[in-house]
Design a protein around this motif. Structure first.
Motif, PDB file in Angstrom:
ATOM      1  N   ALA A  21       0.828  -1.218   0.000  1.00 35.02           N
ATOM      2  CA  ALA A  21       0.000   0.000   0.000  1.00 35.02           C
ATOM      3  C   ALA A  21       0.854   1.256   0.000  1.00 35.02           C
ATOM      4  O   ALA A  21       0.411   2.309  -0.492  1.00 35.02           O
ATOM      5  CB  ALA A  21      -0.940  -0.005   1.206  1.00 35.02           C
ATOM      6  N   SER A  22       2.067   1.190   0.531  1.00 34.44           N
ATOM      7  CA  SER A  22       2.949   2.357   0.571  1.00 34.44           C
ATOM      8  C   SER A  22       3.715   2.548  -0.734  1.00 34.44           C
ATOM      9  O   SER A  22       4.421   3.543  -0.897  1.00 34.44           O
ATOM     10  CB  SER A  22       3.937   2.224   1.732  1.00 34.44           C
ATOM     11  OG  SER A  22       4.720   1.048   1.601  1.00 34.44           O
ATOM     12  N   MET A  23       3.601   1.603  -1.663  1.00 36.80           N
ATOM     13  CA  MET A  23       4.285   1.716  -2.951  1.00 36.80           C
ATOM     14  C   MET A  23       3.402   2.456  -3.950  1.00 36.80           C
ATOM     15  O   MET A  23       2.214   2.674  -3.727  1.00 36.80           O
ATOM     16  CB  MET A  23       4.633   0.328  -3.498  1.00 36.80           C
ATOM     17  CG  MET A  23       5.483  -0.523  -2.587  1.00 36.80           C
ATOM     18  SD  MET A  23       5.794  -2.151  -3.308  1.00 36.80           S
ATOM     19  CE  MET A  23       6.767  -2.916  -2.017  1.00 36.80           C
ATOM     20  N   GLU A  24       3.993   2.791  -5.066  1.00 39.57           N
ATOM     21  CA  GLU A  24       3.242   3.494  -6.108  1.00 39.57           C
ATOM     22  C   GLU A  24       3.654   2.979  -7.480  1.00 39.57           C
ATOM     23  O   GLU A  24       4.766   2.479  -7.671  1.00 39.57           O
ATOM     24  CB  GLU A  24       3.484   5.011  -6.024  1.00 39.57           C
ATOM     25  CG  GLU A  24       2.937   5.657  -4.769  1.00 39.57           C
ATOM     26  CD  GLU A  24       3.159   7.166  -4.760  1.00 39.57           C
ATOM     27  OE1 GLU A  24       3.785   7.668  -5.736  1.00 39.57           O
ATOM     28  OE2 GLU A  24       2.730   7.828  -3.803  1.00 39.57           O
ATOM     29  N   GLY A  25       2.735   3.122  -8.418  1.00 38.13           N
ATOM     30  CA  GLY A  25       3.030   2.863  -9.822  1.00 38.13           C
ATOM     31  C   GLY A  25       3.430   1.434 -10.126  1.00 38.13           C
ATOM     32  O   GLY A  25       2.968   0.476  -9.497  1.00 38.13           O
ATOM     33  N   PRO A  26       4.314   1.259 -11.110  1.00 39.22           N
ATOM     34  CA  PRO A  26       4.720  -0.081 -11.558  1.00 39.22           C
ATOM     35  C   PRO A  26       5.323  -0.945 -10.464  1.00 39.22           C
ATOM     36  O   PRO A  26       5.143  -2.163 -10.462  1.00 39.22           O
ATOM     37  CB  PRO A  26       5.758   0.214 -12.660  1.00 39.22           C
ATOM     38  CG  PRO A  26       5.430   1.594 -13.133  1.00 39.22           C
ATOM     39  CD  PRO A  26       4.935   2.324 -11.930  1.00 39.22           C
ATOM     40  N   ALA A  27       6.042  -0.337  -9.515  1.00 38.70           N
ATOM     41  CA  ALA A  27       6.653  -1.126  -8.442  1.00 38.70           C
ATOM     42  C   ALA A  27       5.579  -1.794  -7.595  1.00 38.70           C
ATOM     43  O   ALA A  27       5.734  -2.955  -7.179  1.00 38.70           O
ATOM     44  CB  ALA A  27       7.541  -0.232  -7.579  1.00 38.70           C
ATOM     45  N   GLN A  28       4.493  -1.087  -7.338  1.00 45.63           N
ATOM     46  CA  GLN A  28       3.410  -1.657  -6.551  1.00 45.63           C
ATOM     47  C   GLN A  28       2.748  -2.824  -7.284  1.00 45.63           C
ATOM     48  O   GLN A  28       2.487  -3.884  -6.709  1.00 45.63           O
ATOM     49  CB  GLN A  28       2.376  -0.582  -6.231  1.00 45.63           C
ATOM     50  CG  GLN A  28       1.236  -1.074  -5.353  1.00 45.63           C
ATOM     51  CD  GLN A  28       0.149  -0.032  -5.183  1.00 45.63           C
ATOM     52  OE1 GLN A  28      -0.237   0.634  -6.153  1.00 45.63           O
ATOM     53  NE2 GLN A  28      -0.356   0.126  -3.970  1.00 45.63           N
ATOM     54  N   LEU A  29       2.465  -2.629  -8.570  1.00 43.99           N
ATOM     55  CA  LEU A  29       1.810  -3.683  -9.347  1.00 43.99           C
ATOM     56  C   LEU A  29       2.720  -4.907  -9.486  1.00 43.99           C
ATOM     57  O   LEU A  29       2.239  -6.050  -9.444  1.00 43.99           O
ATOM     58  CB  LEU A  29       1.421  -3.146 -10.724  1.00 43.99           C
ATOM     59  CG  LEU A  29       0.382  -2.016 -10.740  1.00 43.99           C
ATOM     60  CD1 LEU A  29       0.069  -1.606 -12.173  1.00 43.99           C
ATOM     61  CD2 LEU A  29      -0.887  -2.434 -10.020  1.00 43.99           C
ATOM     62  N   ALA A  30       4.025  -4.672  -9.647  1.00 40.05           N
ATOM     63  CA  ALA A  30       4.957  -5.800  -9.770  1.00 40.05           C
ATOM     64  C   ALA A  30       4.994  -6.618  -8.484  1.00 40.05           C
ATOM     65  O   ALA A  30       5.014  -7.856  -8.513  1.00 40.05           O
ATOM     66  CB  ALA A  30       6.358  -5.285 -10.114  1.00 40.05           C
ATOM     67  N   ALA A  31       4.984  -5.935  -7.338  1.00 38.12           N
ATOM     68  CA  ALA A  31       4.998  -6.647  -6.063  1.00 38.12           C
ATOM     69  C   ALA A  31       3.691  -7.415  -5.853  1.00 38.12           C
ATOM     70  O   ALA A  31       3.698  -8.563  -5.391  1.00 38.12           O
ATOM     71  CB  ALA A  31       5.226  -5.661  -4.914  1.00 38.12           C
ATOM     72  N   LEU A  32       2.567  -6.791  -6.184  1.00 36.31           N
ATOM     73  CA  LEU A  32       1.277  -7.469  -6.045  1.00 36.31           C
ATOM     74  C   LEU A  32       1.205  -8.707  -6.946  1.00 36.31           C
ATOM     75  O   LEU A  32       0.671  -9.743  -6.547  1.00 36.31           O
ATOM     76  CB  LEU A  32       0.134  -6.509  -6.388  1.00 36.31           C
ATOM     77  CG  LEU A  32      -0.216  -5.458  -5.325  1.00 36.31           C
ATOM     78  CD1 LEU A  32      -1.242  -4.480  -5.875  1.00 36.31           C
ATOM     79  CD2 LEU A  32      -0.742  -6.118  -4.057  1.00 36.31           C
ATOM     80  N   GLN A  33       1.744  -8.586  -8.150  1.00 36.11           N
ATOM     81  CA  GLN A  33       1.706  -9.718  -9.068  1.00 36.11           C
ATOM     82  C   GLN A  33       2.527 -10.893  -8.524  1.00 36.11           C
ATOM     83  O   GLN A  33       2.076 -12.049  -8.577  1.00 36.11           O
ATOM     84  CB  GLN A  33       2.237  -9.304 -10.438  1.00 36.11           C
ATOM     85  CG  GLN A  33       2.092 -10.373 -11.499  1.00 36.11           C
ATOM     86  CD  GLN A  33       2.565  -9.896 -12.848  1.00 36.11           C
ATOM     87  OE1 GLN A  33       3.683  -9.410 -12.985  1.00 36.11           O
ATOM     88  NE2 GLN A  33       1.718 -10.021 -13.857  1.00 36.11           N
ATOM     89  N   LEU A  34       3.700 -10.623  -7.984  1.00 37.18           N
ATOM     90  CA  LEU A  34       4.518 -11.691  -7.418  1.00 37.18           C
ATOM     91  C   LEU A  34       3.807 -12.356  -6.243  1.00 37.18           C
ATOM     92  O   LEU A  34       3.864 -13.575  -6.067  1.00 37.18           O
ATOM     93  CB  LEU A  34       5.879 -11.144  -6.976  1.00 37.18           C
ATOM     94  CG  LEU A  34       6.825 -10.697  -8.096  1.00 37.18           C
ATOM     95  CD1 LEU A  34       8.064 -10.039  -7.506  1.00 37.18           C
ATOM     96  CD2 LEU A  34       7.212 -11.874  -8.986  1.00 37.18           C
ATOM     97  N   LEU A  35       3.132 -11.564  -5.427  1.00 40.07           N
ATOM     98  CA  LEU A  35       2.402 -12.124  -4.287  1.00 40.07           C
ATOM     99  C   LEU A  35       1.233 -12.989  -4.758  1.00 40.07           C
ATOM    100  O   LEU A  35       0.958 -14.046  -4.175  1.00 40.07           O
ATOM    101  CB  LEU A  35       1.900 -10.998  -3.382  1.00 40.07           C
ATOM    102  CG  LEU A  35       2.972 -10.275  -2.570  1.00 40.07           C
ATOM    103  CD1 LEU A  35       2.407  -9.023  -1.918  1.00 40.07           C
ATOM    104  CD2 LEU A  35       3.551 -11.206  -1.500  1.00 40.07           C
ATOM    105  N   LEU A  36       0.554 -12.571  -5.821  1.00 38.97           N
ATOM    106  CA  LEU A  36      -0.547 -13.372  -6.358  1.00 38.97           C
ATOM    107  C   LEU A  36      -0.046 -14.699  -6.916  1.00 38.97           C
ATOM    108  O   LEU A  36      -0.747 -15.713  -6.863  1.00 38.97           O
ATOM    109  CB  LEU A  36      -1.285 -12.593  -7.444  1.00 38.97           C
ATOM    110  CG  LEU A  36      -2.109 -11.388  -6.968  1.00 38.97           C
ATOM    111  CD1 LEU A  36      -2.678 -10.630  -8.162  1.00 38.97           C
ATOM    112  CD2 LEU A  36      -3.230 -11.812  -6.033  1.00 38.97           C
TER     113      LEU A  36
END
Length: 464
Positions: free
Chosen positions: A279-294
């Motif tokens: 939640a504290s991330m922004e932009g592509p870095a946030q989406l990349a982290a969420l994708q790895l977690l999924l």
């Protein structure tokens, strides 16, 4: 290579993807010393415990849907579906026998000059017109002699399936890439069957059909009596059909109750802190982290979450009022992405199990983070559940080190596959075409030089 849907990967590729995702998340310090086995289905029992539960099953009247692990809900749905297919097969067999007998009687009457039937049957009557191929092939495997092979445990009858489960044979919901006791677990080259509980799919379908224009869906109160009746019917294993006669608000409340009462939340609790940290991330870095977690989610959790996010995205697209072709105003449901994330966030991301102390308590920071994370999941679910060409290359590198014998087949399948984008409105189960198993000989002995030249990255080190 083109981006591919996560569920289109084979079981072997998906296991390798989990290891790669875990490694990259640990490098980013988003997860600590986390084992993939902890994220997977819980409740592993000893052989004695499973045999005892198998023998006592008929005495117990356990729920079939609510308050049990997600993989067990799916297993119950498959057992019911298998039973329904057996009933249909038996009915079809009876009709085939009846038609054959009727045809035989008609032939005898034609051949008898007096129109009477005789006691003895001429030998040539059966040989002139044999049984139809469907009649010969419709007998179940359990009625035939000799060995049988199944691609998954769910192809067996319910009792046989549970007995094999007691003996700890492979399950479709188990995806543990780790090796145990020095024995290599053989994972399939087939994609894992689409795993979404019947109750989730039917609730989503009902609201998509009858409730997209319902104002305040998921907010307006429902009838507790009617919701309880629907809940009991699902728990009894009945084939519950949700049509226009059911209230949209009742179905919406039923869906929320199912997610809330899951003993293993849709996003495993072991990943709760990692998801909230994005939640504290922004932009592509946030989406990349969420994708790895999924990518770390067990297949049944991943598929169910994908179905739910697709549904919530569709509800949010009807939040605002619009105008029809005849100039008539179509009211919006007022459920924006933010509103949906506020309602579903605590049901999907749970820190404590239902009923535990402080399970309902949540500080303001966590509540805000949950809403932000679920907003991003709803808004970008299409991208998050796709596997990029770069990640596919990493998977192949990994498999080149661990399972080099399958690389030839996987490359041919990837380069020969015709990309077909997933239909957003399709609510049917994904049924990937069956692929050869691990033990089957690959179609050719080697891949063409052009193909290998385009994937020369296989000689690189993946770094795991």
């Amino acid at each position: 290579m083109q981006p591919v849907a996560l569920h289109s990967l084979s079981e072997l590729e998906r296991a390798s993807l989990q290891e790669i995702a875990l490694y990259q998340l640990q490098k980013k310090l988003l997860v600590g010393d986390l084992s993939l086995a902890k994220v997977g289905p819980k409740g592993s029992k000893s052989i004695r415990q499973k045999l005892e539960s198998f023998s006592k099953e008929k005495k117990d009247c356990s729920p079939q849907t609510f308050g049990i692990p997600l993989f067990q809900v799916i297993a119950n749905d498959r057992a019911y579906k298998q039973l329904q297919e057996e009933v249909k097969k038996s009915r079809r067999l009876c009709l085939e026998v009846e038609a054959t007998v009727t045809r035989f009687r008609a032939q005898r009457q034609k051949r008898s000059p007096t129109g009477r039937t005789c006691g003895l049957v001429p030998c040539g009557v059966f040989l002139e017109e044999p049984f139809s191929p469907t009649f010969l092939n419709n007998s179940s495997w359990s009625q035939r002699r000799g060995a049988m092979s199944v691609d998954s445990i769910t192809d067996l009858s319910d009792n046989t399936s549970k007995l094999l489960e007691a003996l700890q044979l492979s399950h479709p919901h188990e995806l543990n890439p780790r090796r145990s006791l020095g024995k290599k677990k053989m994972l399939s080259l087939n994609p894992i069957t689409w795993q979404v509980p019947r109750i989730v799919d039917r609730c989503c379908k009902h609201i998509e059909t009858h409730g997209l224009q319902t104002v305040g869906i998921f907010r307006v109160g429902s009838s507790k009596k009617r919701v309880q009746q629907l809940r009991e019917e699902f728990d009894q294993g009945l084939d519950v059909f949700l049509d226009e006669h059911q209230s949209v608000h009742d179905v919406a409340a039923l869906l929320k109750e199912f997610l809330r009462d899951m003993p293993d939340s849709l996003i495993p609790r072991e990943l709760y802190a990692a998801f909230l940290s994005t939640a504290s991330m922004e932009g592509p870095a946030q989406l990349a982290a969420l994708q790895l977690l999924l990518f770390l989610l067990p297949p049944c959790h991943s598929d169910t979450l994908h179905r739910l996010l697709r549904f919530l995205s569709k509800v949010a697209r009807h939040a605002e009022s619009s105008w029809g072709p005849d100039g008539q105003e179509i009211p919006g449901n007022k459920m924006t992405v933010s509103n949906l994330a506020t309602i579903f966030g605590p049901n999907i991301l749970q820190k404590e199990k239902p009923g535990e102390k402080d399970a309902g308590a949540m500080n303001f920071e966590d509540s805000t983070a949950i809403i932000l994370v679920l907003q991003r999941l709803i808004e970008h679910y299409q991208t998050l559940f796709m596997v990029s060409p770069e990640m596919q290359c990493d998977i192949l590198r990994r498999l080149f080190q661990t399972d080099p014998d399958v690389i030839d087949y996987l490359l041919r399948r990837k380069f020969n596959a015709v990309p077909s984008p997933e239909s957003e409105d399709s609510t049917e189960e994904h049924a990937p075409s069956p692929l050869p198993g691990r033990t089957r000989t690959l179609e050719s002995s080697s891949v063409s030089s052009e193909l290998y030249s385009s994937v020369s990255f296989l000689n690189l080190d993946v770094g795991i």
